[in-house]
Scaffold this active site. Sequence first.
Site, mmCIF file in Angstrom:
data_model
loop_
_atom_site.group_PDB
_atom_site.id
_atom_site.type_symbol
_atom_site.label_atom_id
_atom_site.label_comp_id
_atom_site.label_asym_id
_atom_site.label_seq_id
_atom_site.Cartn_x
_atom_site.Cartn_y
_atom_site.Cartn_z
ATOM 1 C CG ASN A 39 -2.394 0.483 -0.111
ATOM 2 O OD1 ASN A 39 -2.519 1.698 0.169
ATOM 3 N ND2 ASN A 39 -3.359 -0.775 0.810
ATOM 4 C CG HIS A 67 4.664 2.676 4.736
ATOM 5 N ND1 HIS A 67 6.353 2.960 5.417
ATOM 6 C CD2 HIS A 67 5.491 4.627 5.620
ATOM 7 C CE1 HIS A 67 7.214 3.023 5.965
ATOM 8 N NE2 HIS A 67 6.291 3.995 6.200
ATOM 9 C CB CYS A 68 4.210 -1.424 0.075
ATOM 10 S SG CYS A 68 3.648 -1.725 1.752
ATOM 11 C CB ILE A 69 4.175 2.417 -3.801
ATOM 12 C CG1 ILE A 69 3.542 3.362 -2.814
ATOM 13 C CG2 ILE A 69 3.370 1.204 -3.979
ATOM 14 C CD1 ILE A 69 2.346 3.751 -3.993
#
Length: 370
Positions: free
Chosen positions: A358, A360-362
């Site tokens: 999501n 934060h991951c990208i």
Amino acid sequence: MTNANVDATQLTTKPSQDGFYMPAEWAAQQAVWMIWPYRPDNWRSAGAYAQATFAKVADAIGGATPVYMGVPQAFLAEAQKVMPSHVTLVEIDSNDCWARDTGPTVVVNAEGECRGVDWGFNAWGGHNGGLYFPWDKDEQVAAQMLKQHGFARYSAPLILEGGSIHVDGEGTCMTTAECLLNANRNPDLTKEQIEALLRDYLNVKQFIWLEEGVYMDETDGHIDNMCCFARPGEVVLHWTDDETDPQYPRSKAALDVLQNTVDAQGRKLKIHLLPQPGPLYCTEEESKGVTEGTGVPRTAGERLAGSYVNFLITNDRIVFPLLDPATDDIAAQKLQDIFPEHKIVGVPAREILLGGGNIHCITQQIPSGK
């Protein structure tokens, strides 16, 4: 558009020796990095839906912080059409688009100088449960991002993704055993050796180990989907009250750890519970658009590891994923209560979740230093 195909200057010392440390996410940021999504075996319709979503995320961040996006040369023209004009496109080759995990961890010193830590990367498990092969281009991403900023680079002898650590900027690191102690990351290192390397490269003193992350999280339970710091002495935990849900024992075990620990400054933690969306599942239509390849298959009916904890703190904004109409407003209000000084911006993010992560991951923040 700029080109970042040259390596950053490599250092032979360690950040802790040089007085550098990883600041908390709420420290001032000069930029946020993202990477263009295109893998047809991970993103439906060769990334078309994800690209539109990434553009919305970039726009939300851009209201507070300059955005850079790494884009393979073949996709630059397309990215220029899709991305907001304020986004700086940088030619960077990648295997996929998880800037949190393939980008650098930028460390700072008391004078405000920035340097970068370049971790080893094996696509969340290499040949033992990893999510795709090859990952050779991803291994080069951090150095190219650092080159763009002119930051010197520390090369850390540890397989580690940025999503597997959170820090409070005051000596505490929070992580999960499910990921960091997984045999598919650093099988030759003990927990004590991994902690020693994190002390060296993040300049932290105290560790909070949660046993597991979010149920069905294919990264092996990254902390950034499960729990994060809101400010020194305060954390936000992914939560469900449903004792029959497979997530409940994971969140309950995490709560028990958090209630019985102190941070590096000796503080007991204030714990905010953020309710989980859903449960959410991949639909037949969503799985159909993903082609077969070396990536992990996207199967209809599969539970998605949706979490509102997967938000980005960037300067005066919280950019968080909208995932479920039944709980989005509750999450937004809870985040506003936790962060009263911040503007809370929700972005429809199911498309990112379908690819395995999501907001934060990208994203990967570059601290201002000063």
